[in-house]
Write a protein that holds these residues in place. Structure first.
Motif, short mmCIF file in Angstrom:
data_model
loop_
_atom_site.label_atom_id
_atom_site.label_comp_id
_atom_site.label_asym_id
_atom_site.label_seq_id
_atom_site.Cartn_x
_atom_site.Cartn_y
_atom_site.Cartn_z
N GLN A 1 8.32 -4.74 -1.66
CA GLN A 1 9.63 -4.28 -1.21
C GLN A 1 10.47 -3.62 -2.30
O GLN A 1 11.65 -3.37 -2.09
N ASP A 2 9.86 -3.30 -3.46
CA ASP A 2 10.57 -2.51 -4.48
C ASP A 2 10.78 -1.08 -3.99
O ASP A 2 11.72 -0.42 -4.41
N ILE A 3 9.88 -0.62 -3.13
CA ILE A 3 9.97 0.72 -2.58
C ILE A 3 9.92 0.61 -1.05
O ILE A 3 9.37 -0.36 -0.52
N ASN A 4 10.50 1.58 -0.37
CA ASN A 4 10.56 1.53 1.10
C ASN A 4 9.19 1.45 1.75
O ASN A 4 9.02 0.78 2.77
N SER A 5 8.20 2.13 1.17
CA SER A 5 6.89 2.16 1.80
C SER A 5 6.11 0.85 1.65
O SER A 5 5.14 0.62 2.38
N TRP A 6 6.54 -0.04 0.73
CA TRP A 6 5.88 -1.34 0.62
C TRP A 6 6.66 -2.37 1.43
O TRP A 6 7.22 -3.32 0.92
N ASP A 7 6.67 -2.14 2.73
CA ASP A 7 7.24 -3.09 3.67
C ASP A 7 6.08 -3.86 4.30
O ASP A 7 4.95 -3.79 3.80
N SER A 8 6.31 -4.60 5.35
CA SER A 8 5.24 -5.41 5.94
C SER A 8 4.09 -4.55 6.47
O SER A 8 2.92 -4.92 6.32
N ILE A 9 4.41 -3.41 7.05
CA ILE A 9 3.36 -2.53 7.56
C ILE A 9 2.59 -1.90 6.40
O ILE A 9 1.36 -1.88 6.39
N GLY A 10 3.29 -1.43 5.39
CA GLY A 10 2.65 -0.87 4.21
C GLY A 10 1.79 -1.90 3.51
O GLY A 10 0.71 -1.59 2.98
N HIS A 11 2.25 -3.15 3.51
CA HIS A 11 1.49 -4.23 2.88
C HIS A 11 0.14 -4.39 3.57
O HIS A 11 -0.90 -4.49 2.89
N MET A 12 0.14 -4.41 4.89
CA MET A 12 -1.12 -4.57 5.61
C MET A 12 -2.02 -3.35 5.45
O MET A 12 -3.24 -3.49 5.40
N GLN A 13 -1.44 -2.16 5.33
CA GLN A 13 -2.24 -0.97 5.07
C GLN A 13 -2.91 -1.08 3.71
O GLN A 13 -4.09 -0.73 3.56
N LEU A 14 -2.18 -1.56 2.72
CA LEU A 14 -2.74 -1.74 1.38
C LEU A 14 -3.86 -2.77 1.42
O LEU A 14 -4.93 -2.56 0.83
N MET A 15 -3.64 -3.90 2.11
CA MET A 15 -4.66 -4.94 2.19
C MET A 15 -5.94 -4.40 2.83
O MET A 15 -7.04 -4.65 2.34
N ALA A 16 -5.79 -3.63 3.90
CA ALA A 16 -6.95 -3.05 4.57
C ALA A 16 -7.67 -2.07 3.64
O ALA A 16 -8.92 -2.06 3.59
N ALA A 17 -6.92 -1.27 2.91
CA ALA A 17 -7.53 -0.31 1.99
C ALA A 17 -8.31 -1.04 0.89
O ALA A 17 -9.43 -0.64 0.56
#
Length: 80
Positions: A28-44
């Motif tokens: 959450q330091d940046i807008n794109s690392w929200d809960s949805i972005g977090h799950m996208q990162l985990m999947a990647a």
């Protein structure tokens, strides 16, 4: 491509940021690392390293640096 490069690429592509912004980056330091972005990162990360992250590790994955520690539990050597 090294594991470090793969790790960095997962972050830069998931969040649309430059590599020089990764050090010290936290959830959450940046807008794109929200809960949805977090799950996208985990999947990647699961795709690129061929692992299945435990739910506790997904929850604890709170920063760029903490992610390195978590992936080491899955025998992913990042050498960062």
């Amino acid at each position: 491509m090294t594991n470090e490069e793969k790790y960095n690429k997962a972050f830069t592509e998931s969040f649309g940021i430059e590599k020089d912004k990764l050090s010290g980056l936290k959830y959450q330091d940046i807008n794109s690392w929200d809960s949805i972005g977090h799950m996208q990162l985990m999947a990647a990360l699961e795709d690129v390293f061929g692992v299945e992250l435990d739910i506790d590790d997904i929850t604890d994955f709170s920063s760029y640096e903490e992610g390195q520690n978590i992936l080491s539990k899955y025998d992913v050597d990042l050498n960062i």
